[in-house]
Write an enzyme that holds these catalytic residues in place. Structure first.
Site, short mmCIF file in Angstrom:
data_model
loop_
_atom_site.label_atom_id
_atom_site.label_comp_id
_atom_site.label_asym_id
_atom_site.label_seq_id
_atom_site.Cartn_x
_atom_site.Cartn_y
_atom_site.Cartn_z
N HIS A 63 0.80 -1.22 0.00
CA HIS A 63 0.00 0.00 0.00
C HIS A 63 0.84 1.27 0.00
CE1 HIS A 63 -3.37 -2.68 0.87
NE2 HIS A 63 -4.12 -1.71 0.40
N GLY A 64 2.03 1.19 0.50
CA GLY A 64 2.84 2.40 0.49
C GLY A 64 4.21 2.15 1.07
#
Lengths: 458, 387
Positions: free
Chosen positions: A321-322
Site C-alpha cells: 500500500h505504500g
C-alpha cells in the site's frame, strides 16, 4: 484522466461509438489498446514506457516458457523485472531514506540520494496484474497468449488500469476474444454502477476529505474528539473513494461488454478481520492469497506456520500500500487482528454466543484504529494521534452534521439492504427516486469536485 | 463465460477457512440496480427537473430590479442571475448600457453611475445598467454571446475601456499564468489565451456550464446563498447550521458596495502615482479583437450599437504614454468610423473627478452623461433632442 472529469466524458464520448462500430471486427483490439494507452498516457506520456516495458517482458517470459523445457528462469526474469520496477519506482525513496538513517546510526554521515521522479500512477496495479499472468502460466493455470496486442490490452484495459480491480488472465483475457455482447442488462447495470460510484466519490469521499485532510496534516492542534471523528471520517472516505472508483470502473467495463470482478462487498459489516479481507479490496486480497500466502504453505503446514504465513502476507500487503513505516505497522496490526479473530473464531462460544452486531462493531473499531496508521503522514504523527485520543480531550470537533448524516444514511442503507426489510428498497419508484436524488445532488453540489483517487498513489 | 483458449483456474484454498460461509457475491458493494427501461425513466425525470427547476426558481425567488438596478457585487460571477437581469432589462424595451466596472460604477452607488444620470437627464427610465464589475472585453464577448441572447434587436450603448489594452497582462497576451477575471466567459478553445492555463476538464466544464441552465442555477445557489462555495466547504465553516435555512430567497442588494469597499476619493488624494503603461498595438491586441467581435455580434443580432470610448484618466499618464494612448484612441475611433458604428470619444474629465485610471467619481459620471447627451450622434441614436 479521472473518471469524474469532463475530460473522461469527452474521451469516452469519442471512444465508445467507435468501439461499438469496431467491436465485431479485427480493429477491436487495436482500438481498445490505443484508447487504454491514451487514457494512461494522459497523466504523463513518459509513464507509457514503463507499462510497455513491463508488458513486453512478461509477454516474452511466457512465450519463452511455452517454448522451453526450463520455465523457472523465465518466471524468475518476470518476477525480478516486475518486483524490480516496483522496488525502484515505488520503494526507492523509502530505501534511500532508511539507508541514510542506518548509516547515521552507524556513525557514517552519508546521505543516500533518493531517486528524483514521480511515482508512476497505478504501477502497483498493472505490475501485479501482469505478474499474475506469468505465475499462472508457470503453474499451468492459463494458456500462453500469442497475440501481443491482446495481452497488452489485458494489462492496460483502461477501466481497471490505474486502481484495479486487479484482474486475472483467466477472467479477463477470454473476454478479449470474439465480439463482446452488450445486452440491455449490461447497459442498465453499467449505468447503475457508474452513477453509484460517482456519487460515492464526488458527494461523499471528497466531502469527507475536506474534514480529514486539515486534521491529519496537523494532528497536534486538534482534540481527541476531532481526531476520533476525522479517523471515522477517513474510514468512510477511503471506502467511498476506492469502492467508488471500482464501481465506476466496473460500470464502464460493463457497458463495453466486460465483466470485472467485485472488489468491495460492504466491508464495514464484516464480523471479523478474515471476513473484512474477503469484503475489502477483494482482488488484492485474493492476489496475495494465491501468490503469497498459498506459496508460503497457506494453512496446510500446521498452526504455527499458518499464523506465520498469515502475518507475512499481511505485512507484504501493508508494504504494497505504500513505502512508509506507517503502512508496515498498518499491515502488522491487521496481521495481529487477523490472527486474533481467527483464533477466536475457532471457539464455539465466540461463534455462537457473541451476537453478530458485537462482532461487527468490534471489527469496525479495530479497522478504525488501524486506519490511523494508514492515514498518518508519519509514525510520529500516528503516535501523536493515538496519544491525544487516549487523553480524551472533548473540545468541539467542529464536524459538519450534514457530513455525519450522509455517512449514516449510507450505513443505514447497507444495514437495510442486508436485513429482512430489504424489500423496502426493491420497488422501482424507490430505486429510481434514489438515483434521481443522487444525480440531482451531483448536478447541484458536485460540480466543483476534481480530487484524485486515494489509491492512485499506490 | 465461454473460454476455449484459457484453462479454468482451479479454486485455491481460502486464506482462512474458519468462518465457513462465503458471503454471497452481489452485483455491487451497495446494490442499487436499475434496468435500462428504468434508466429511461430516470433520464426523463432528470431532464424534466433540469428544465423545470431553473424556470420555477424564477417564480419563487424575486428579482427586485427597479430603476438604476445593477447586478449586485456579490453576484458578479453569477451568470445565471446576470442573464435573468439581462432578460428583464431587455424586456423593458429601453437602451442597455453594457460594459465593465466603469458602467457598473465601481466607486459609486447605483444611483450615481452613468445609466442613472442618463435617466435623470432624460427624465426617463430607459437606460438600464448592464455593467459587470471586473469584466473585460474577452469576457464581455462571452457574456453577450452566451447569456445575452435576449438583447437581440435592442439598442445597446457599449462602453470601451482602453485600459484593457494598456499592457500585455491586461490584454491577456502575457505568457505568465495569472488569475484573470471571469475565466468562465473567455473563449475556452478557439482562441489561445497564454495566461489562462485551465485544464481541459475545467474548460469543458465551463463550456457545458454555459449551455445547461441547471448548472448555471446550481452555481447561482452557491454564489447567492453559500458564500460562493460548494455545500461541503460551506458546512465545514458552519458545521451545525442547516444548509436549507441558508436559502432565504433574498438576493443581495444592488446597493451593497464592492468588497473590499473602494475609497471614493480622487486618485490624487489616494497617493496614486502617474504611470506609463506599455500599451499594446490594437492590431495585435486580443482584447481589442474581442471588443470588435462583440460589436459585430451585436450588429448581427440586429442591435443598434453606440460605442462610448473612454473617458480614460489621461492625467495619470506620463507624456510619452499619453501620446501612445492618443494614437490608440484614434485607431479605435478610426475602426468604429470605418465600420459605421456611431460613437462618442469622451473628452477627459477634470483630474479630480477620477478615482483611478478609468473610473470616474459621481460628479464625473454626471459630466459624462452630459457629454453624451450633447453628442449629436448619441442624440440621433437615442432619438432625443436636447437643448
Amino acid at each position: 484522466m479521472l473518471f469524474h472529469t469532463w475530460t473522461f466524458a469527452l474521451f469516452f464520448a469519442i471512444f465508445y461509438p467507435v468501439y461499438l462500430l469496431v467491436k465485431g471486427t479485427r480493429l477491436k483490439l487495436p482500438w481498445l489498446f490505443l484508447a487504454s494507452y491514451v487514457f494512461y498516457g494522459w497523466w504523463n506520456p513518459v509513464y507509457l514506457l514503463l507499462i510497455v516495458w513491463s508488458t513486453t517482458v512478461d509477454y516474452l517470459a511466457v512465450l519463452g516458457m511455452s517454448r522451453s523445457r526450463w520455465k523457472g528462469p523465465w518466471l524468475a526474469m518476470s518476477l525480478v523485472n516486475n518486483l524490480g520496477l516496483l522496488g525502484f519506482f515505488k520503494y526507492g525513496p523509502f530505501v534511500a531514506e532508511n539507508l541514510t538513517a542506518l548509516l547515521a546510526w552507524l556513525g557514517i554521515p552519508y546521505e543516500v540520494p533518493p531517486p528524483d521522479f514521480l511515482l508512476p500512477v497505478g504501477i502497483s496495479f498493472f505490475v501485479f496484474q501482469s505478474m499474475s499472468y506469468t505465475i499462472d502460466y508457470y503453474r499451468g493455470n492459463v494458456h500462453c497468449e500469442p497475440n501481443f496486442i491482446r495481452y497488452a490490452t489485458f494489462v492496460s484495459l483502461f477501466p481497471q488500469l490505474v486502481a484495479g480491480p486487479i484482474e486475472r488472465a483467466s477472467n479477463l483475457l477470454p473476454q478479449l476474444y470474439g465480439t463482446p455482447r452488450i445486452t440491455r442488462e449490461d447497459l442498465g447495470d453499467g449505468f447503475s454502477l457508474f452513477v453509484v460510484g460517482l456519487f460515492k466519490k464526488v458527494a461523499l469521499a471528497d466531502y469527507l476529505a475536506q474534514y480529514v485532510d486539515p486534521i491529519y496534516s496537523a494532528p497536534s492542534q486538534y482534540s481527541a474528539a476531532a481526531l476520533l471523528l476525522a479517523t471515522f471520517a477517513f474510514a468512510w472516505q477511503i471506502y467511498f473513494d476506492f469502492s467508488g472508483y471500482t464501481d465506476m470502473a466496473r460500470g464502464i467495463a460493463r457497458v463495453m461488454g466486460f465483466r470485472l470482478m467485485l472488489n468491495f462487498n460492504n466491508p464495514y459489516l464484516a464480523t471479523g478481520l478474515g471476513d473484512f479481507w474477503r469484503r475489502w479490496h477483494i482482488s488484492l486480497s485474493t492476489w496475495f492469497r494465491d501468490y503469497v500466502y498459498v506459496p508460503l504453505g497457506g494453512n496446510r503446514t500446521g498452526t504455527f506456520a499458518t499464523y506465520r504465513n498469515l502475518c507475512m502476507t499481511m505485512l507484504v500487503s501493508g508494504l504494497w500500500h505504500g513505502a512508509a513505516w506507517t503502512f508496515v505497522v498498518w499491515g502488522a496490526l491487521h496481521a495481529l487482528g487477523y490472527s486474533l479473530t481467527r483464533a477466536l473464531e475457532t471457539s464455539t462460544v465466540y461463534r455462537r454466543r457473541v451476537p453478530k452486531w458485537a462482532k461487527q462493531a468490534g471489527t469496525f473499531l479495530f479497522v478504525l484504529f488501524t486506519w490511523i496508521f494508514f492515514r498518518a503522514e508519519s509514525m510520529a504523527d500516528a503516535g501523536i494521534i493515538v496519544r491525544r485520543i487516549a487523553e480524551f480531550g472533548m473540545e468541539d470537533p467542529v464536524c459538519p452534521v450534514l457530513m455525519l448524516a450522509m455517512v449514516a444514511a449510507v450505513w443505514l442503507y447497507q444495514r437495510l439492504y442486508e436485513s429482512e426489510a430489504r424489500w423496502v428498497l426493491r420497488p422501482a419508484p424507490v430505486r429510481i427516486g434514489l438515483v434521481v436524488l443522487m444525480i440531482g445532488y451531483l448536478a447541484v453540489f458536485g460540480v466543483s469536485s476534481g480530487q484524485a483517487f486515494i489509491y492512485f498513489q499506490f | 463465460m465461454s473460454n476455449s483458449t484459457v484453462a479454468e483456474l482451479p479454486e485455491p484454498p481460502d486464506l482462512v477457512q474458519v468462518s465457513g460461509e462465503e458471503p454471497e457475491t452481489p452485483f455491487g458493494s451497495n446494490e442499487l440496480r436499475l434496468s435500462l427501461s428504468e434508466w429511461f425513466a430516470v433520464a426523463f425525470v432528470v431532464c424534466a427537473l433540469a428544465y423545470a427547476v431553473p424556470i420555477l426558481w424564477k417564480q419563487i425567488e424575486p428579482l427586485q430590479c427597479g430603476p438604476d438596478y445593477r447586478v449586485p457585487f456579490r453576484l458578479g460571477n453569477d451568470y445565471w442571475a446576470i442573464e435573468r437581469w439581462i432578460d428583464e432589462a431587455a424586456s423593458w424595451g429601453g437602451t442597455l448600457v453594457v460594459g465593465d466596472s466603469v458602467v457598473w460604477g465601481h466607486y459609486v452607488a447605483k444611483d450615481a453611475a452613468l445609466p442613472h444620470f442618463l435617466n435623470e437627464r432624460t427624465q426617463s427610465d430607459r437606460f438600464a445598467n448592464l455593467g459587470i464589475d471586473g469584466i473585460h472585453p474577452a469576457a464581455l464577448l462571452g457574456l453577450v454571446k452566451h447569456y445575452g441572447r435576449a438583447v437581440r434587436g435592442r439598442d445597446v450603448v457599449l462602453h470601451c475601456n482602453l485600459l484593457w489594452m494598456s499592457s500585455k497582462r491586461h490584454d491577456l497576451t502575457e505568457e505568465k499564468e495569472f488569475a484573470l477575471n471571469h475565466p468562465k466567459l473567455v473563449p475556452q478553445f478557439f482562441a489561445r489565451i497564454p495566461c489562462y492555463r485551465e485544464s481541459l476538464s475545467g474548460r469543458l466544464g465551463n463550456v457545458i456550464g454555459r449551455e445547461v441552465p441547471l448548472l448555471g442555477w446550481a452555481s447561482h445557489l452557491q454564489i447567492a446563498y453559500f458564500d460562493n462555495s460548494d455545500l461541503a466547504t460551506w458546512t465545514l465553516d458552519r458545521p451545525y447550521e442547516c444548509p436549507a435555512r441558508a436559502v432565504t430567497l433574498r438576493l443581495p442588494s444592488p446597493d451593497e458596495p464592492p468588497a473590499p469597499e473602494p475609497v471614493a476619493r480622487p486618485w490624487t488624494e489616494q497617493g496614486i502615482d502617474r504611470f506609463g503603461p506599455a500599451w499594446v498595438e490594437l492590431e495585435t491586441s486580443f482584447q481589442w479583437h474581442c471588443f470588435r467581435r462583440t460589436v459585430e455580434l451585436l450588429q448581427q443580432r440586429n442591435n443598434r450599437v453606440f460605442v462610448v470610448l473612454g473617458p480614460f484618466n489621461e492625467h495619470m499618464l506620463g507624456d510619452e504614454s499619453c501620446r501612445v494612448y492618443q494614437a490608440r484612441k484614434q485607431a479605435a475611433e478610426s475602426w468604429l468610423r470605418q465600420h459605421s458604428v456611431p460613437c462618442c470619444i469622451a473628452a477627459p474629465l477634470p483630474s479630480r473627478l477620477y478615482a483611478d485610471a478609468s473610473h470616474p467619481l459621481a460628479e464625473g459620471y454626471r459630466m459624462l452623461a452630459d457629454q453624451l447627451l450633447e453628442n449629436e450622434q448619441f442624440q440621433r441614436f437615442c432619438g432625443i433632442r436636447r437643448q
